[in-house]
Design a protein around this motif. Structure first.
Motif, short mmCIF file in Angstrom:
data_model
loop_
_atom_site.label_atom_id
_atom_site.label_comp_id
_atom_site.label_asym_id
_atom_site.label_seq_id
_atom_site.Cartn_x
_atom_site.Cartn_y
_atom_site.Cartn_z
N LEU A 46 64.52 52.82 -0.45
CA LEU A 46 64.06 54.18 -0.14
C LEU A 46 63.58 54.27 1.31
O LEU A 46 63.69 55.31 1.94
CB LEU A 46 62.93 54.60 -1.09
N GLY A 47 63.07 53.15 1.84
CA GLY A 47 62.57 53.15 3.21
C GLY A 47 63.58 52.69 4.23
O GLY A 47 63.24 52.57 5.41
N SER A 48 64.80 52.41 3.79
CA SER A 48 65.80 51.86 4.72
C SER A 48 66.24 52.88 5.77
O SER A 48 66.38 54.07 5.47
CB SER A 48 67.03 51.38 3.94
N SER A 49 66.46 52.40 6.97
CA SER A 49 66.97 53.28 8.03
C SER A 49 68.50 53.26 8.07
O SER A 49 69.12 53.97 8.85
CB SER A 49 66.42 52.82 9.38
N GLN A 50 69.11 52.44 7.21
CA GLN A 50 70.57 52.27 7.24
C GLN A 50 71.30 53.30 6.39
O GLN A 50 72.51 53.45 6.50
CB GLN A 50 70.95 50.87 6.75
N PHE A 51 70.58 53.98 5.49
CA PHE A 51 71.20 54.98 4.63
C PHE A 51 70.09 55.81 3.99
O PHE A 51 68.92 55.43 4.04
CB PHE A 51 72.07 54.35 3.55
N LEU A 52 70.49 56.94 3.41
CA LEU A 52 69.53 57.82 2.74
C LEU A 52 69.88 57.85 1.26
O LEU A 52 71.06 57.86 0.92
CB LEU A 52 69.63 59.23 3.33
N MET A 53 68.87 57.86 0.40
CA MET A 53 69.14 57.90 -1.04
C MET A 53 68.92 59.31 -1.58
O MET A 53 67.96 59.98 -1.22
CB MET A 53 68.26 56.91 -1.78
#
Lengths: 294, 229
Positions: free
Chosen positions: A133-140
């Protein structure tokens, strides 16, 4: 009125107040429901939705593995990509007025592909975690399903619960959060990391592992369709419960809003449930989304 | 670069690197003598041993290594032989590696002038003596470049072991990537470590070639004169 009677009246009024408030709230809800009418999708959406940063203008490019039935797989009779999530992606594309182009690749290439701007949308239901959820590589996106960590074992092992699996040979798919969660819950188990679910199940059949940790949707699919399903049994209750959603290109927050809006509509009008039910024996993964607040 | 994640998954990557080094060393240690033996057997031209050796080489040279690995780990249990992931990987990679390596070594042996064989034979030397004292010393400089290249290929091929449940460098990088959804950091780390491993072999090749060249370098005129005196 005596002092005693007055006390009784005050006490009765104090006790009755919450009930009166609750009753008023219930009346408000009922009035709201009557005013809203039957559940219906939110229709006041942009048509066409102005999506500014699609990988290819006019196209919705979707990355999928094609190897996770019943959500995404290749139909052996037609050789075509199909499955409940493949249809979901097609429906999203159609409602956004976009042609859908699928790119098939291994799971290991899906997220790098999103981060490298090769797809707009991907993940056939990826479970939520704090890191993801906190990744900058993709959005959920908002959830499309509820899922849980369970395991499958052979009947001859006699394992029925995770407590009974302590010290046993535990298999699972490398890097899957279900396997990682099971390893943490069973620190004395001997883990074997397989590259994929089919290999894990071969390992279970070969006796190389005693149980395979996986998600509930996959477990139910295996128990319903595996060639050796008569020899297999579910291990539970679930260790963890997860929400699952789709993954959106990190450069496209407008697509995230569009997909979330459409997913809400699909929940309301039953489209999501129907798509899941078309390929799976149960729609519980959608029906029980309320258990986690959706 | 997310250093917190790197610190969390660093030990697992380190263990993966150790497994990759172990797998590489053991595989090379097994494949090299088997490959050399097969090459020598084929060079004897004695049909009853040379033909089976040629069949072995061609079967395993033509099969995908991944297929052999899958067979050794997933299929052998069906025949009652249940190998651990590491043992299955060593077995599969060594079998395939030896087949390729034998061809590299045989190429070096075959490149030595046939006149050397005939001359040594005319002098009455035995076949083992000819091979050991005449052919191998001349073949080694020819074998080193393809051998080290093959060794580098075999080190990189150990990444296939991750598909038979070995927690090697690739496997641990893929695991960390799958858990954290950080697609670049761990793969770049793994790539850098593979570069170091393969780079060490490339440096070994340069060192070995230099050493062989020095040993074969003609003696200086001063040395020759001293020898004449």
């Amino acid at each position: 009125m005596t002092r005693k009677t007055l006390m009784k009246v005050v006490l009765a009024a104090a006790l009755a107040l919450p009930f009166a408030a609750a009753s008023a709230q219930a009346q408000d809800i009922t009035a709201f429901q009557e005013a809203l009418g039957q559940p219906k999708p939110f229709s006041n959406i942009p048509k066409p939705w102005p999506l500014k940063k699609l990988v290819t203008p006019g196209k919705l490019t979707v990355g999928t593995t094609g190897s996770s039935p019943p959500r995404t797989f290749v139909d052996p009779s037609s050789g075509q990509l199909t499955g409940s999530y493949v249809e979901l992606f097609k429906k999203i594309g159609a409602d956004l007025g976009l042609e859908v182009e699928f790119v098939r690749l291994e799971w290991a290439g899906i997220l790098p592909g999103l981060a490298a701007n090769r797809f707009d949308l991907a993940c056939d239901g990826a479970s939520w975690t704090a890191e993801r959820l906190g990744s900058s590589q993709f959005l959920m996106t908002s959830p499309t399903a509820v899922n849980a960590t369970v395991a499958i074992t052979r009947k001859d092992t006699g394992i029925k619960t995770f407590d009974a699996a302590k010290g046993k040979a535990l298999g699972g798919v490398r890097g899957e959060i279900y396997f990682e969660g099971a390893k943490k819950a069973l620190p004395t188990a001997k883990p074997t990391e397989f590259p994929g679910l089919p290999e894990s199940l071969i390992g279970l059949q070969n006796g190389q592992v005693d149980l395979v940790a996986l998600n509930l949707a996959n477990a139910l699919n295996v128990l319903a369709s595996a060639p050796n399903k008569a020899d297999l049994v579910l291990v539970g209750p679930a260790l963890e419960v997860f929400a699952q959603g789709l993954c959106v290109n990190p450069n496209q927050p407008d697509l995230l809003v569009a997909v979330n809006t459409l997913l809400g509509n699909y929940r309301t009008d039953g489209t999501l449930k129907n798509l899941i039910g078309k390929y799976a024996t149960s729609t519980a993964e959608v029906d029980l989304l309320g258990r986690i607040g959706y | 670069m997310n250093f917190a994640l790197l610190a969390e998954y660093g030990p697992a990557l380190g263990q993966g690197l150790l497994n990759t080094i172990f797998l590489s060393v053991v595989t090379l240690a097994i494949a090299t003598p088997i490959g050399a033996a097969i090459a020598l057997i084929r060079e004897t031209r004695i049909p009853w041993i040379a033909i089976p050796a040629a069949i072995y080489v061609n079967i395993f040279r033509l099969l995908p290594a991944l297929l052999v690995l899958f067979f050794s780990f997933y299929a052998l249990p069906q025949f009652g032989l249940r190998l651990s992931p590491m043992t299955a990987a060593v077995l599969g990679l060594s079998i395939v590696g030896a087949a390729y390596m034998s061809e590299d070594i045989r190429g070096g042996l075959a490149a030595v002038d046939q006149g050397q064989y005939r001359a040594a034979k005319a002098l009455g030397l035995s076949y083992p003596h000819i091979i050991r004292r005449i052919i191998i010393p001349q073949a080694i400089p020819l074998i080193i470049p393809p051998y080290v290249t093959r060794a580098i290929i075999m080190v990189k091929a150990t990444s296939l072991a991750s598909l038979v449940a070995v927690g090697d460098l690739t496997g641990e990088a893929v695991r960390a990537t799958s858990i954290t959804y950080e697609p670049f950091m761990f793969l770049i780390m793994a790539g850098a470590l593979y570069l170091l491993l393969s780079g060490a072999l490339a440096l070994f090749q340069m060192w070995a070639e230099e050493r062989v060249a020095r040993a074969r370098r003609p003696r200086t005129s001063l040395t020759v004169k001293a020898a004449q005196v």
